[in-house]
Each structure stands twice: as structure tokens, then as C-alpha cells.
Write a protein that holds these residues in place. Structure first.
Motif, PDB file in Angstrom:
ATOM      1  N   ARG A 116       0.857  -1.193  -0.006  1.00  0.00           N
ATOM      2  CA  ARG A 116       0.033   0.039  -0.043  1.00  0.00           C
ATOM      3  C   ARG A 116       0.849   1.189  -0.068  1.00  0.00           C
ATOM      4  NH1 ARG A 116      -4.395   0.261   4.374  1.00  0.00           N
ATOM      5  NH2 ARG A 116      -2.623  -0.759   5.851  1.00  0.00           N
ATOM      6  N   ARG A 117       0.513   2.230  -0.432  1.00  0.00           N
ATOM      7  CA  ARG A 117       1.147   3.581  -0.545  1.00  0.00           C
ATOM      8  C   ARG A 117       2.306   3.552  -1.640  1.00  0.00           C
ATOM      9  NH1 ARG A 117      -0.717   2.814   4.523  1.00  0.00           N
ATOM     10  NH2 ARG A 117       0.995   1.900   5.310  1.00  0.00           N
ATOM     11  N   PHE A 118       2.392   2.354  -2.335  1.00  0.00           N
ATOM     12  CA  PHE A 118       3.588   2.483  -3.497  1.00  0.00           C
ATOM     13  C   PHE A 118       2.687   2.442  -4.747  1.00  0.00           C
ATOM     14  CE2 PHE A 118       5.960  -0.304  -6.685  1.00  0.00           C
ATOM     15  CZ  PHE A 118       7.242   0.385  -6.676  1.00  0.00           C
ATOM     16  N   HIS A 119       2.964   3.691  -5.622  1.00  0.00           N
ATOM     17  CA  HIS A 119       1.995   3.707  -6.390  1.00  0.00           C
ATOM     18  C   HIS A 119       2.617   3.390  -8.064  1.00  0.00           C
ATOM     19  CE1 HIS A 119       4.049   7.246  -8.004  1.00  0.00           C
ATOM     20  NE2 HIS A 119       3.529   7.508  -8.795  1.00  0.00           N
ATOM     21  N   HIS A 120       3.516   2.371  -7.868  1.00  0.00           N
ATOM     22  CA  HIS A 120       3.825   1.846  -9.238  1.00  0.00           C
ATOM     23  C   HIS A 120       3.473   0.445  -9.403  1.00  0.00           C
ATOM     24  CE1 HIS A 120       6.457   5.279 -10.284  1.00  0.00           C
ATOM     25  NE2 HIS A 120       6.998   4.989  -9.116  1.00  0.00           N
ATOM     26  N   GLY A 121       3.752  -0.316 -10.592  1.00  0.00           N
ATOM     27  CA  GLY A 121       3.096  -1.533 -10.860  1.00  0.00           C
ATOM     28  C   GLY A 121       4.157  -2.589 -10.493  1.00  0.00           C
ATOM     29  N   GLY A 122       3.940  -3.695 -10.773  1.00  0.00           N
ATOM     30  CA  GLY A 122       4.583  -5.049 -10.523  1.00  0.00           C
ATOM     31  C   GLY A 122       6.180  -4.909 -11.084  1.00  0.00           C
ATOM     32  N   THR A 123       6.407  -4.529 -12.372  1.00  0.00           N
ATOM     33  CA  THR A 123       7.657  -4.332 -12.895  1.00  0.00           C
ATOM     34  C   THR A 123       8.672  -3.430 -11.717  1.00  0.00           C
ATOM     35  OG1 THR A 123       6.627  -4.360 -15.074  1.00  0.00           O
ATOM     36  CG2 THR A 123       9.078  -3.597 -15.042  1.00  0.00           C
ATOM     37  N   LEU A 124       8.108  -2.415 -11.557  1.00  0.00           N
ATOM     38  CA  LEU A 124       9.006  -1.357 -10.835  1.00  0.00           C
ATOM     39  C   LEU A 124       9.051  -2.019  -9.242  1.00  0.00           C
ATOM     40  CD1 LEU A 124       8.571   2.346 -11.949  1.00  0.00           C
ATOM     41  CD2 LEU A 124      10.168   0.800 -12.511  1.00  0.00           C
ATOM     42  N   ARG A 125       8.240  -2.718  -8.835  1.00  0.00           N
ATOM     43  CA  ARG A 125       8.314  -3.084  -7.607  1.00  0.00           C
ATOM     44  C   ARG A 125       9.304  -4.277  -7.663  1.00  0.00           C
ATOM     45  NH1 ARG A 125       3.881  -6.095  -3.273  1.00  0.00           N
ATOM     46  NH2 ARG A 125       5.263  -7.367  -2.509  1.00  0.00           N
ATOM     47  N   ASP A 126       9.265  -5.060  -8.733  1.00  0.00           N
ATOM     48  CA  ASP A 126      10.456  -5.961  -8.702  1.00  0.00           C
ATOM     49  C   ASP A 126      11.758  -5.348  -8.706  1.00  0.00           C
ATOM     50  OD1 ASP A 126       8.699  -7.971  -9.008  1.00  0.00           O
ATOM     51  OD2 ASP A 126       8.570  -8.241 -11.030  1.00  0.00           O
ATOM     52  N   LEU A 127      11.756  -4.167  -9.516  1.00  0.00           N
ATOM     53  CA  LEU A 127      13.117  -3.511  -9.465  1.00  0.00           C
ATOM     54  C   LEU A 127      13.518  -2.927  -8.001  1.00  0.00           C
ATOM     55  CD1 LEU A 127      15.458  -2.112 -11.093  1.00  0.00           C
ATOM     56  CD2 LEU A 127      13.912  -0.071 -11.414  1.00  0.00           C
ATOM     57  N   VAL A 128      12.570  -2.525  -7.252  1.00  0.00           N
ATOM     58  CA  VAL A 128      12.796  -2.285  -5.936  1.00  0.00           C
ATOM     59  C   VAL A 128      13.472  -3.246  -5.037  1.00  0.00           C
ATOM     60  CG1 VAL A 128      11.763  -0.943  -3.887  1.00  0.00           C
ATOM     61  CG2 VAL A 128      11.329   0.045  -6.160  1.00  0.00           C
ATOM     62  N   CYS A 129      12.646  -4.495  -5.214  1.00  0.00           N
ATOM     63  CA  CYS A 129      13.093  -5.517  -4.507  1.00  0.00           C
ATOM     64  C   CYS A 129      14.868  -6.221  -4.919  1.00  0.00           C
ATOM     65  CB  CYS A 129      12.352  -6.875  -4.839  1.00  0.00           C
ATOM     66  SG  CYS A 129      10.775  -6.409  -3.910  1.00  0.00           S
ATOM     67  N   ALA A 130      14.957  -5.814  -6.076  1.00  0.00           N
ATOM     68  CA  ALA A 130      16.421  -6.063  -6.600  1.00  0.00           C
ATOM     69  C   ALA A 130      17.232  -4.866  -5.929  1.00  0.00           C
ATOM     70  CB  ALA A 130      16.569  -6.090  -8.287  1.00  0.00           C
ATOM     71  N   MET A 131      16.919  -3.854  -5.827  1.00  0.00           N
ATOM     72  CA  MET A 131      17.817  -2.674  -5.099  1.00  0.00           C
ATOM     73  C   MET A 131      17.747  -3.055  -3.625  1.00  0.00           C
ATOM     74  SD  MET A 131      16.918   1.026  -7.085  1.00  0.00           S
ATOM     75  CE  MET A 131      15.418   0.792  -7.410  1.00  0.00           C
ATOM     76  N   ARG A 132      16.497  -3.399  -3.084  1.00  0.00           N
ATOM     77  CA  ARG A 132      16.606  -3.870  -1.811  1.00  0.00           C
ATOM     78  C   ARG A 132      17.901  -4.943  -1.562  1.00  0.00           C
ATOM     79  NH1 ARG A 132      11.812  -7.478  -0.777  1.00  0.00           N
ATOM     80  NH2 ARG A 132      13.356  -8.802  -1.768  1.00  0.00           N
TER      81      ARG A 132
END
Ligand code: ZN
Length: 185
Positions: A116-132
Motif C-alpha cells: 500500500r502507498r506504493f503507486h507503481h506496478g509490479g515491474t518497478l516493484r520487482d526492481l525495488v526488490c532487486a535494489m533492496r
């Protein structure tokens, strides 16, 4: 002294400095012709918020934020909302949070459910996870993460970047320490 705060309203969770709070007249006192101000959340108007510790920024957090910045400067300018750029940070327990540029709320990136409160879709979420994972484990990202091409590269990137913008963001990202070197951009 500036103090970082977070709105306590569950549906909001705006994060910022206390100096960014909105100053509004308290209507209760205005009725009695008294001037009393309240400091409220600039997003939802809540009077209730709590202090947040300063973010922990390591070298790898800086590397990840440099990638976010490069992405925000190209094509559709993901992670940029009117000049506010999303940032990653660590808490004292070594967990990674993203401050979303649009909702201005902290997103817990270790959470497997809906962000919640993340306003991008799954592709950028995956990228954020990779950065994490880079921040927590030092695992560098392949350049293939950045503006991946469609099946037919003439049609640009699955990010919706055209061919030129995709090439430009990849060329810029390839210079960054978070990206695995020795690969063609
Ligand atoms: Zn709020």
C-alpha cells in the motif's frame, strides 16, 4: 531543529520534516476570536503524528538512490513526482524502506503482500526488490533490469520508454556501482 515525522493516520502515513507541516488556524479558538494555530499533516490534515528516527544511509543505499535518480531523469521519469524523487533507506534493524515520491509515505520493501502507498506496478516493484537485495546482500543488478526491451526492440521498452530514452537510461545506469560491470548497455 528539524525532526522527521510520520503521520499517524493509517491511510496516509505521510513522511517528512516537521517544518513541512501545514499551519492552520484552530477553528475552536477562531470562534472565540483567538488566534491559535495547529500544525497538521500537509497531505491529510491530521493533527496526530509521531517522530521518526533519521534514515540510515549506507554506501549501498547511496548507490541504489543514484540509480533511482538516473531513472527519474529519463523517459517517463519514474520515481519523480514534480521534482520529488523516491528514496531508499535503512532502519536500525537493517530493513529497507522506500519513500514513495507520490504518496510521500514509507513503503516496507520486505513485505510480500500488496505494497500500500506504493503507486507503481509490479515491474518497478520487482526492481525495488532487486535494489533492496543489493542494499542488504550486495547483489549487483544486471543492466537487463533497466528499461527492458520488448520482444521487438523497435517498439521500445516494457517501461513505456521509446527506444532512444531506453538506450539513454541504460547508458547512464551502466556507469553506476550498483550495476554489474562488464556487460553491454
Ligand atoms: Zn496524513
Amino acid at each position: 531543529m528539524s525532526q522527521r515525522i510520520e503521520c499517524s493516520r493509517r491511510t496516509c502515513r505521510w513522511t517528512g520534516e516537521n517544518s513541512e507541516l501545514s499551519k492552520v488556524l484552530d477553528p475552536k479558538y477562531s470562534a472565540k476570536s483567538l488566534t491559535v494555530y495547529n500544525y497538521v499533516c500537509p497531505k491529510c490534515g491530521s493533527k496526530s503524528y509521531y517522530e521518526l528516527p533519521e534514515p540510515i544511509i549506507t554506501e549501498r543505499v547511496e548507490h541504489a538512490n543514484a540509480l533511482i535518480k538516473v531513472i527519474s531523469e529519463h523517459g517517463r521519469k519514474f520515481f519523480d513526482h514534480k521534482g520529488t524523487i523516491a528514496t531508499l533507506e535503512l532502519d536500525k534493524n537493517g530493513k529497507v524502506w522506500l519513500i514513495d515520491e507520490y504518496t510521500k509515505a514509507r513503503v516496507y520493501t520486505q513485505y510480500n503482500g500488496t505494497w500500500r502507498r506504493f503507486h507503481h506496478g509490479g515491474t518497478l516493484r520487482d526492481l525495488v526488490c532487486a535494489m533492496r537485495d543489493y542494499i542488504t546482500k550486495g547483489k549487483k543488478l544486471s543492466i537487463e533490469w533497466i528499461a527492458p526491451a520488448r520482444c521487438n526492440p523497435e517498439n521500445g521498452s516494457i517501461w513505456g520508454y521509446d527506444k532512444e530514452a531506453a538506450a539513454a537510461v541504460r547508458a547512464a545506469a551502466a556507469q553506476l556501482p550498483i550495476i554489474e560491470q562488464g556487460e553491454q548497455a
